[in-house]
Scaffold this motif. Structure first.
Motif: not given
Lengths: 503, 249
Positions: B133-135, B170-173, B177-178, B208-211
């Motif tokens: 996931f992170s990669d 910041e990567y999650y936003t 990611m979306q 953040i992920l919950a969004e």
């Protein structure tokens, strides 16, 4: 606290217990060992007890009901305590036994005696029975103390009671003597008083006064009469003298007028009124009447014949007047003397009233003293009987009902109790601590707490899942734990058994 | 052999793309299935539920949670974020088993995404996964197919955390990611995505992920958190997304 909660609590408790199993095991073991060691140092005590029977229902008591004072047992517990635990008795025991161990200091000796006194229990075991018990680490000492204490008490109590009743008798006897003296003095005073009292009693004096008053009243009446009589005689005497001279002249005229009138009436029968005789007679009558109505002039030539006449009534009247005056004077002097006597009698009556008050006081003193003296005489006889009873050993006597037995087993807490208490504490204390930890720890341990506190649905409660490798690890853990547990139990049990058997 | 089912709705283009995906995934699955076939013992060891397990109680609990979630959405698929209140609270265990419970149903597939990049834990399901996931978030050249792995459990796939551990919130936003989350859920109508997020109490990542997700569930571990912590966690999640809490013994 419903069942579900208890179940949850039990589950959580078990889980926490498992999490802290070694702390619980070693903590519990430590507690048990501490209690065991305390038990090793605990001194076992041997209790010796005996009971006394206070015999008051002997044959003499009912016979002497109300006559002699038989001491009662109900009030005896305190007396028994006082005597049994008195310094006199305890000192004898302490000196005989090896309590003092060569201690010479009186303060220390006294503290040893006080300690002993606090340890002896004297209590009422119901009607007429008194129990004595003593506990000590040494059975010999406990047994010796109780037997000696009871023996000494029985001896002392009879001697004591004899002394007490004798003292009571002597005291009452002394009192009787003193009251006797007082009574004698009161009697003397009364006698003296009666001897000096010559006025007679009040009744007689009152009678005298009444008689005198009556006599005086009578005399006064008589005197009144006598005075009246004197007065009347006196007036009669004066009247009689004057009346006699006037009567002689008028009588003379009246007779001469009546004679003339008769003559006139006779003449008028034969003559008319123009007859010279008739006219002459009428002139004569007129002259007579005129003379009769003229006042008497003393020393006139016409009265000398009348004054010379003796009057017997007058003499008689003068005699009566003289005797009436004598009688009046006599009565007056009697009245005076009667009045004087009445005054005297009144004085005497007041004197008698004063003396009566004094007499009442003397009599009261006498009768009070007499009553007390008689009561004391009764008491003295009772005291004599009581004393005799005690001397003869017939009053309340103490008998050993149940003799002291030599103690073979210790009483109270023993080592075995501590050993068992240690095991119990080792189980109960960790569990109690864990449960209090669960209650005090704010972290959530029960799923219903979430539902109760937050308005969020509980999707599910996932049971504790143990994977196979963990299960395998747990088996090892359980074995190790059980082994450690057994080691602890074995250590504990062997120590306790060793101590029980060898010590 | 199990296959993901085709979605019944959607445009022609999407259908064609799906067919291509399908072919690709079938092939992949076949290959992977040959490599990984987890025995009952392995599943037991990894604490993953399966239909033959002896302890039916835990199986039923997860089935019940699954049913409750399904009832909530009325049969449509969704993305569920699973987060714990504290580290070691069992979010991974719960999310794995929740994903496995979806996969129990022959008509559904499940995808689990391990977003717990600070403490990745899904290594136990797959061995030797180099990309994750992170990669994917860091390197745009990596395609989505490259990070989805079969797990040896029928109908359950996994996106591991990956090797890049210096990933910031910041990567999650980011748009990527979306897009990633939307695509995971949108590709198959019968695929249920479960995201294993870091603990909500310790980082902002979970919030953040919950969004990005449809639903959030919070795992409350036994004897580790206080009521205050639970309250804070519940308040930090939008209330329309929070479906409930799971108490983990």
């Amino acid at each position: 606290m419903d069942f579900v909660f208890i179940l949850q609590l039990a589950r959580a408790g078990f889980r926490e217990l498992w999490l802290h199993r070694y702390a619980a095991l070693f903590g519990g073991f430590a507690i048990a060992v501490v209690i065991l060691v305390y038990g090793m140092f605990w001194q076992e005590k041997y209790t010796v007890s005996t009971s006394l029977y206070a015999d008051q229902q002997n044959i003499i008591a009912p016979l002497l009901q109300g006559q002699a004072q038989v001491t009662k047992v109900e009030d005896q517990l305190e007396i028994v305590k006082d005597l049994m635990l008195s310094n006199r008795i305890l000192e004898q025991i302490v000196k005989g036994e090896d309590y003092l161990n060569g201690i010479e200091d009186p303060a220390q000796q006294s503290s040893i005696i006080n300690g002993l006194r606090a340890r002896v229990e004297v209590q009422s075991l119901g009607k007429n029975y008194i129990g004595v018990s003593f506990a000590d680490v040494s059975p010999d000492r406990a047994y010796n103390l109780v037997t000696q204490l009871v023996d000494l008490f029985i001896k002392e109590s009879s001697a004591n009671k004899r002394g007490q009743s004798k003292q009571a008798f002597l005291f009452i006897e002394k009192q009787v003597a003193s009251y006797k003296e007082q009574l004698r003095q009161a009697e003397d005073r009364l006698k003296e008083f009666n001897a000096s009292n010559l006025d007679g009693d009040e009744g007689r004096v009152q009678g005298n006064i009444e008689g005198l008053r009556q006599n005086i009243a009578d005399l006064e009446l008589d005197l009144g009469q006598a005075s009246e009589r004197v007065k009347s005689f006196e007036s009669q005497v004066t009247q009689e003298d004057r009346y006699l001279s006037r009567k002689a002249r008028s009588e003379e005229f009246r007779e001469r007028i009546a004679e003339a009138v008769t003559q006139l009436d006779n003449l008028k029968l034969s003559y008319t009124s123009r007859h010279p005789d008739v006219i002459a007679l009428e002139e004569h009558i007129k002259a007579l009447r005129g003379a009769a109505s003229k006042p008497v002039s003393v020393g006139s030539s016409g009265d000398s014949t009348v004054r010379g006449v003796e009057n017997p009534v007058f003499d008689e009247l003068r005699g009566a007047l003289a005797s009436a005056k004598v009688e009046r004077d006599t009565l007056t002097s009697r009245l005076t003397s009667m009045r004087a006597r009445l005054g005297e009698e009144r004085e005497r009556a007041s004197r008698i009233a004063e003396r009566d008050a004094e007499l009442a006081e003397l009599t009261r003193d006498y009768s009070v003293t007499k009553g007390l003296y008689e009561d004391l005489l009764n008491s003295k006889e009772k005291a004599r009987l009581s004393m005799t009873l005690d001397i003869e050993g017939q009053g309340v006597t103490y008998k050993i009902q149940e003799p002291a037995k030599y103690p073979l087993f210790a009483t109270g807490l023993r080592f075995i109790h501590f050993a068992l208490a240690g095991i119990l504490a080792a189980i109960v204390v960790p569990i109690g601590l864990i449960i209090s930890y669960i209650f005090l720890d704010p972290r959530i341990r029960f799923s219903n707490a979430i539902e109760e506190q937050f308005d969020v649905p509980l999707l599910g409660e996932i049971p504790h899942l143990v994977s196979n490798p963990i299960k395998r690890m747990r088996k090892v853990d359980v074995r190790l734990f059980v082994f450690m547990g057994l080691v602890c139990v074995a250590l504990y049990a062997s120590t306790a058994a060793f101590y029980l058997i060898w010590m | 052999m199990d296959f993901d089912q085709n979605p019944k709705e959607g445009s022609r283009n999407i259908v064609r793309l799906d067919e291509a995906e399908d072919r690709l995934s079938r092939q992949q699955i076949r290959e992977m299935a040959d490599i990984y076939h987890l025995a009952v013992e392995d599943l037991d060891e990894k604490k993953i539920i399966h239909s033959k397990m002896r302890d039916k109680k835990i199986l039923n609990v997860f089935r019940e949670i699954r049913t409750k979630l399904m009832q909530k959405v009325g049969g449509k698929n969704f993305t569920l974020l699973v987060t714990s209140i504290s580290q070691g609270g069992g979010a991974t265990f719960v999310s794995t088993n929740l994903a496995a419970s979806f996969a129990l149903d022959h008509g559904k597939t499940a995808l689990m995404v391990d977003c717990n990049i600070y403490a990745p834990s899904n290594d136990q399901l797959i061995d030797g996964a180099d990309l994750g996931f992170s990669d994917y978030l860091q390197d745009p050249s990596i395609s989505m197919e490259e990070i989805i792995y079969a797990t040896g459990i029928p109908r359950l796939r996994l996106v591991p955390a990956g090797s890049a551990t210096d990933l910031g919130p910041e990567y999650y936003t980011s748009y990527r990611m979306q897009q990633f989350v939307e695509e995971l859920q949108g590709r198959y109508a019968d695929r249920y995505v479960v995201i294993d997020a870091p603990p909500i109490g310790s980082t902002a990542d979970a919030r953040i992920l919950a969004e990005l997700c449809d639903f959030v569930t919070i795992v409350v571990p036994y004897g580790m958190v206080t009521s205050e912590q639970v309250k804070t966690a519940i308040e930090s999640v939008p209330s329309d997304k929070l479906v409930g809490v799971i108490f983990n013994n």
